[in-house]
Design a protein around this motif. Structure first.
Motif, short mmCIF file in Angstrom:
data_model
loop_
_atom_site.label_atom_id
_atom_site.label_comp_id
_atom_site.label_asym_id
_atom_site.label_seq_id
_atom_site.Cartn_x
_atom_site.Cartn_y
_atom_site.Cartn_z
N ARG A 9 31.62 45.74 54.89
CA ARG A 9 32.93 45.73 54.23
C ARG A 9 34.06 45.68 55.25
N PRO A 63 29.97 44.26 35.06
CA PRO A 63 30.29 42.86 35.33
C PRO A 63 29.30 41.91 34.66
N SER A 65 30.94 37.02 37.44
CA SER A 65 31.96 38.04 37.62
C SER A 65 33.34 37.46 37.85
N SER A 66 34.33 38.16 37.32
CA SER A 66 35.72 37.83 37.58
C SER A 66 36.14 38.53 38.87
N PRO A 67 37.27 38.14 39.45
CA PRO A 67 37.75 38.84 40.65
C PRO A 67 37.96 40.34 40.38
N ASP A 118 36.18 42.24 38.31
CA ASP A 118 34.86 42.85 38.35
C ASP A 118 34.39 43.03 39.78
N THR A 119 34.66 42.03 40.62
CA THR A 119 34.26 42.08 42.02
C THR A 119 34.97 43.21 42.74
N ARG A 120 36.27 43.38 42.51
CA ARG A 120 37.03 44.47 43.13
C ARG A 120 36.49 45.82 42.67
N ARG A 145 33.47 46.48 41.55
CA ARG A 145 32.15 46.71 42.15
C ARG A 145 32.28 47.15 43.60
N ARG A 146 33.16 46.51 44.34
CA ARG A 146 33.34 46.89 45.75
C ARG A 146 33.86 48.31 45.88
N ASP A 199 26.31 51.17 43.15
CA ASP A 199 26.26 49.74 42.89
C ASP A 199 26.00 49.53 41.41
#
Length: 114
Positions: free
Chosen positions: A32, A89, A93-95, A97-99, A101-102, A110
């Protein structure tokens, strides 16, 4: 510090919320924070909370400090809020969802892991 029964329940809740192993979390924190040319030292990678979660994963229950207990409560609460099954998600995934998840992975959860 919480009494023994509260601490036992928190320990279980924390380890249920944090579904990544210490090795997986350490690797995620390094990736990351890495960029094209450098990778941070393992003990300097990730957020302070992510590093604290990693330290807690490497401890025994009897070695927890009051600060560890506060972080564990915060992580459990945050994971419960962000990892709501309705918010899982989709395969595409949408942006957002990605944010999400991160952020969860920085706390050791996770959402794509069974």
């Amino acid at each position: 510090m919480a009494d023994a029964l509260e601490l036992d329940a928190l320990w279980e809740d924390f380890h249920r919320a944090v579904n990544m192993t210490s090795a997986e979390l350490a690797a995620w924190l390094r990736v990351r924070d890495a960029d094209e040319d450098t990778e941070p030292l393992p003990e300097a990678s990730g957020s302070p909370t992510g590093q604290h979660v990693l330290a807690i994963l490497q401890k025994r229950r009897t070695d927890l400090t009051d600060d560890d207990v506060r972080v564990m409560h915060r992580v459990v609460r945050t994971v419960e809020e962000l990892a709501d099954p309705e918010n899982e998600p989709a395969p595409q995934s949408s942006p957002e969802d990605t944010r999400r998840r991160r952020r969860l992975m920085t706390l050791g959860h996770d959402p794509l892991k069974p």
